[in-house]
Design a protein around this motif. Structure first.
Motif, PDB file in Angstrom:
ATOM      1  N   ASP A  30       0.860  -1.177   0.000  1.00  0.00           N
ATOM      2  CA  ASP A  30       0.000   0.000   0.000  1.00  0.00           C
ATOM      3  C   ASP A  30       0.899   1.230   0.000  1.00  0.00           C
ATOM      4  O   ASP A  30       1.638   1.464   0.952  1.00  0.00           O
ATOM      5  CB  ASP A  30      -0.918  -0.006   1.225  1.00  0.00           C
ATOM      6  CG  ASP A  30      -1.861   1.172   1.254  1.00  0.00           C
ATOM      7  OD1 ASP A  30      -2.064   1.797   0.191  1.00  0.00           O
ATOM      8  OD2 ASP A  30      -2.401   1.473   2.334  1.00  0.00           O
ATOM      9  N   VAL A  31       0.865   2.013  -1.081  1.00  0.00           N
ATOM     10  CA  VAL A  31       1.741   3.178  -1.209  1.00  0.00           C
ATOM     11  C   VAL A  31       0.972   4.495  -1.169  1.00  0.00           C
ATOM     12  O   VAL A  31       1.553   5.551  -1.401  1.00  0.00           O
ATOM     13  CB  VAL A  31       2.592   3.092  -2.496  1.00  0.00           C
ATOM     14  CG1 VAL A  31       3.538   1.915  -2.438  1.00  0.00           C
ATOM     15  CG2 VAL A  31       1.712   3.021  -3.734  1.00  0.00           C
ATOM     16  N   GLY A  32      -0.321   4.442  -0.879  1.00  0.00           N
ATOM     17  CA  GLY A  32      -1.136   5.651  -0.825  1.00  0.00           C
ATOM     18  C   GLY A  32      -0.613   6.615   0.225  1.00  0.00           C
ATOM     19  O   GLY A  32      -0.297   6.238   1.343  1.00  0.00           O
ATOM     20  N   GLY A  33      -0.488   7.891  -0.152  1.00  0.00           N
ATOM     21  CA  GLY A  33      -0.035   8.920   0.773  1.00  0.00           C
ATOM     22  C   GLY A  33       1.475   9.022   0.897  1.00  0.00           C
ATOM     23  O   GLY A  33       1.981   9.849   1.657  1.00  0.00           O
ATOM     24  N   LEU A  34       2.232   8.236   0.168  1.00  0.00           N
ATOM     25  CA  LEU A  34       3.692   8.278   0.235  1.00  0.00           C
ATOM     26  C   LEU A  34       4.259   9.093  -0.925  1.00  0.00           C
ATOM     27  O   LEU A  34       3.618   9.242  -1.959  1.00  0.00           O
ATOM     28  CB  LEU A  34       4.279   6.865   0.171  1.00  0.00           C
ATOM     29  CG  LEU A  34       3.873   5.876   1.254  1.00  0.00           C
ATOM     30  CD1 LEU A  34       4.500   4.513   0.986  1.00  0.00           C
ATOM     31  CD2 LEU A  34       4.286   6.390   2.621  1.00  0.00           C
ATOM     32  N   THR A  35       5.464   9.586  -0.753  1.00  0.00           N
ATOM     33  CA  THR A  35       6.161  10.214  -1.872  1.00  0.00           C
ATOM     34  C   THR A  35       6.697   9.102  -2.770  1.00  0.00           C
ATOM     35  O   THR A  35       6.845   7.964  -2.323  1.00  0.00           O
ATOM     36  CB  THR A  35       7.333  11.082  -1.389  1.00  0.00           C
ATOM     37  OG1 THR A  35       8.304  10.234  -0.769  1.00  0.00           O
ATOM     38  CG2 THR A  35       6.871  12.165  -0.419  1.00  0.00           C
ATOM     39  N   PRO A  36       7.012   9.408  -4.017  1.00  0.00           N
ATOM     40  CA  PRO A  36       7.551   8.366  -4.900  1.00  0.00           C
ATOM     41  C   PRO A  36       8.821   7.707  -4.346  1.00  0.00           C
ATOM     42  O   PRO A  36       8.996   6.497  -4.479  1.00  0.00           O
ATOM     43  CB  PRO A  36       7.824   9.106  -6.206  1.00  0.00           C
ATOM     44  CG  PRO A  36       6.821  10.214  -6.210  1.00  0.00           C
ATOM     45  CD  PRO A  36       6.713  10.636  -4.774  1.00  0.00           C
ATOM     46  N   THR A  37       9.677   8.475  -3.709  1.00  0.00           N
ATOM     47  CA  THR A  37      10.908   7.906  -3.139  1.00  0.00           C
ATOM     48  C   THR A  37      10.582   6.922  -2.026  1.00  0.00           C
ATOM     49  O   THR A  37      11.135   5.816  -1.971  1.00  0.00           O
ATOM     50  CB  THR A  37      11.812   9.027  -2.596  1.00  0.00           C
ATOM     51  OG1 THR A  37      12.050   9.963  -3.650  1.00  0.00           O
ATOM     52  CG2 THR A  37      13.127   8.473  -2.094  1.00  0.00           C
ATOM     53  N   GLU A  38       9.663   7.310  -1.139  1.00  0.00           N
ATOM     54  CA  GLU A  38       9.258   6.401  -0.051  1.00  0.00           C
ATOM     55  C   GLU A  38       8.572   5.161  -0.618  1.00  0.00           C
ATOM     56  O   GLU A  38       8.795   4.047  -0.143  1.00  0.00           O
ATOM     57  CB  GLU A  38       8.293   7.120   0.899  1.00  0.00           C
ATOM     58  CG  GLU A  38       8.909   8.263   1.666  1.00  0.00           C
ATOM     59  CD  GLU A  38       7.861   9.123   2.374  1.00  0.00           C
ATOM     60  OE1 GLU A  38       8.232   9.767   3.369  1.00  0.00           O
ATOM     61  OE2 GLU A  38       6.694   9.146   1.939  1.00  0.00           O
ATOM     62  N   ALA A  39       7.752   5.369  -1.649  1.00  0.00           N
ATOM     63  CA  ALA A  39       7.035   4.242  -2.256  1.00  0.00           C
ATOM     64  C   ALA A  39       8.007   3.262  -2.891  1.00  0.00           C
ATOM     65  O   ALA A  39       7.866   2.050  -2.741  1.00  0.00           O
ATOM     66  CB  ALA A  39       6.038   4.753  -3.296  1.00  0.00           C
ATOM     67  N   VAL A  73      10.333  -1.798 -10.218  1.00  0.00           N
ATOM     68  CA  VAL A  73       9.777  -0.936  -9.180  1.00  0.00           C
ATOM     69  C   VAL A  73       9.576   0.490  -9.689  1.00  0.00           C
ATOM     70  O   VAL A  73       8.521   1.091  -9.469  1.00  0.00           O
ATOM     71  CB  VAL A  73      10.687  -0.952  -7.926  1.00  0.00           C
ATOM     72  CG1 VAL A  73      10.204   0.035  -6.887  1.00  0.00           C
ATOM     73  CG2 VAL A  73      10.762  -2.351  -7.353  1.00  0.00           C
ATOM     74  N   ARG A  74      10.570   1.053 -10.356  1.00  0.00           N
ATOM     75  CA  ARG A  74      10.477   2.450 -10.814  1.00  0.00           C
ATOM     76  C   ARG A  74       9.278   2.633 -11.747  1.00  0.00           C
ATOM     77  O   ARG A  74       8.513   3.585 -11.610  1.00  0.00           O
ATOM     78  CB  ARG A  74      11.767   2.864 -11.498  1.00  0.00           C
ATOM     79  CG  ARG A  74      11.809   4.330 -11.873  1.00  0.00           C
ATOM     80  CD  ARG A  74      13.169   4.745 -12.380  1.00  0.00           C
ATOM     81  NE  ARG A  74      14.212   4.611 -11.401  1.00  0.00           N
ATOM     82  CZ  ARG A  74      14.522   5.519 -10.481  1.00  0.00           C
ATOM     83  NH1 ARG A  74      13.817   6.630 -10.416  1.00  0.00           N
ATOM     84  NH2 ARG A  74      15.493   5.322  -9.639  1.00  0.00           N
ATOM     85  N   LEU A  75       9.081   1.706 -12.667  1.00  0.00           N
ATOM     86  CA  LEU A  75       7.949   1.779 -13.592  1.00  0.00           C
ATOM     87  C   LEU A  75       6.623   1.728 -12.835  1.00  0.00           C
ATOM     88  O   LEU A  75       5.717   2.521 -13.091  1.00  0.00           O
ATOM     89  CB  LEU A  75       8.016   0.618 -14.595  1.00  0.00           C
ATOM     90  CG  LEU A  75       6.796   0.433 -15.497  1.00  0.00           C
ATOM     91  CD1 LEU A  75       6.709   1.573 -16.501  1.00  0.00           C
ATOM     92  CD2 LEU A  75       6.864  -0.903 -16.205  1.00  0.00           C
ATOM     93  N   ALA A  76       6.507   0.826 -11.877  1.00  0.00           N
ATOM     94  CA  ALA A  76       5.264   0.683 -11.119  1.00  0.00           C
ATOM     95  C   ALA A  76       4.960   1.928 -10.292  1.00  0.00           C
ATOM     96  O   ALA A  76       3.817   2.375 -10.225  1.00  0.00           O
ATOM     97  CB  ALA A  76       5.337  -0.549 -10.229  1.00  0.00           C
ATOM     98  N   VAL A  77       5.985   2.491  -9.661  1.00  0.00           N
ATOM     99  CA  VAL A  77       5.760   3.688  -8.837  1.00  0.00           C
ATOM    100  C   VAL A  77       5.415   4.883  -9.725  1.00  0.00           C
ATOM    101  O   VAL A  77       4.569   5.710  -9.359  1.00  0.00           O
ATOM    102  CB  VAL A  77       6.975   3.964  -7.919  1.00  0.00           C
ATOM    103  CG1 VAL A  77       6.849   5.308  -7.233  1.00  0.00           C
ATOM    104  CG2 VAL A  77       7.107   2.845  -6.888  1.00  0.00           C
ATOM    105  N   ASP A  78       6.017   4.987 -10.894  1.00  0.00           N
ATOM    106  CA  ASP A  78       5.648   6.059 -11.822  1.00  0.00           C
ATOM    107  C   ASP A  78       4.178   5.938 -12.238  1.00  0.00           C
ATOM    108  O   ASP A  78       3.467   6.932 -12.333  1.00  0.00           O
ATOM    109  CB  ASP A  78       6.543   6.051 -13.060  1.00  0.00           C
ATOM    110  CG  ASP A  78       7.945   6.575 -12.763  1.00  0.00           C
ATOM    111  OD1 ASP A  78       8.130   7.208 -11.697  1.00  0.00           O
ATOM    112  OD2 ASP A  78       8.849   6.332 -13.589  1.00  0.00           O
ATOM    113  N   GLN A  79       3.720   4.708 -12.456  1.00  0.00           N
ATOM    114  CA  GLN A  79       2.300   4.499 -12.775  1.00  0.00           C
ATOM    115  C   GLN A  79       1.430   4.841 -11.569  1.00  0.00           C
ATOM    116  O   GLN A  79       0.352   5.414 -11.722  1.00  0.00           O
ATOM    117  CB  GLN A  79       2.060   3.059 -13.200  1.00  0.00           C
ATOM    118  CG  GLN A  79       2.631   2.721 -14.552  1.00  0.00           C
ATOM    119  CD  GLN A  79       2.459   1.248 -14.896  1.00  0.00           C
ATOM    120  OE1 GLN A  79       2.071   0.447 -14.058  1.00  0.00           O
ATOM    121  NE2 GLN A  79       2.759   0.911 -16.137  1.00  0.00           N
TER     122      GLN A  79
END
Length: 168
Positions: A30-39, A73-79
């Motif tokens: 669950d990455v809701g509310g996080l910054t991209p770096t934290e996610a 990971v980078r691709l998923a977090v960008d999405q």
């Protein structure tokens, strides 16, 4: 009365940190509310956690890297950054050719046990000495590879592998 003027300094408004929308998940994180770096850090840490591979009463731990798996990971977090609230973003997993099957072959070398017929090995005090028959077991390698690959792709962290009985 003397008037004093105070000069106001104007600074550019601080740019709020870019946060991922609430309820968004990447894989099983669950990455809701996080910054991209934290996610990215959270998703990578969850992916890097070891798989518990259970064979009978034995449990082995294997890292995804040991199995030849890497996550995008980078691709998923960008999405996830561009996703609407409560979206589920898949975490794509890339597998190195033969990584999982090599690992399963090492498990087979460790756990396979050949079947053995009962046999006469000699006499003890003029009585025949016969060894007992032993049922063998063989790791189901193709099935095990499928289960481990599925666990890596679905982000499960417990895998049960099975053996086939080998009759003498």
């Amino acid at each position: 009365p003397p008037t004093t003027t105070t000069g106001t300094t104007t600074t550019a408004p601080r740019q709020p940190a870019e946060y991922i929308a609430e309820g968004v998940s990447v894989g099983n994180a669950d990455v809701g509310g996080l910054t991209p770096t934290e996610a990215r850090a959270l998703v990578q840490a969850k992916f890097d956690s070891a798989l518990a591979i259970r064979f009978g009463s034995t449990q082995l731990l294997a890292s995804p890297q040991r199995l030849g798996a890497t996550a995008r990971v980078r691709l998923a977090v960008d999405q996830a950054r561009r996703a609407a609230p409560n979206a589920k973003i898949p975490l794509f997993v890339t597998l190195r050719a033969g990584g999982v099957s090599r690992y399963v072959k090492t498990l087979a070398r460790r756990f396979d046990r050949p079947a053995r017929d009962a046999e006469l090995v000699g006499l003890r005090r003029l009585t025949p000495w016969i060894t007992k028959e032993r049922v063998g077991k063989v790791v189901k390698q193709r099935n095990s590879v499928r289960r481990i690959v599925a666990a890596l792709r679905t982000h499960e962290r417990v895998v049960r592998i099975r053996a086939a009985r080998v009759e003498p």
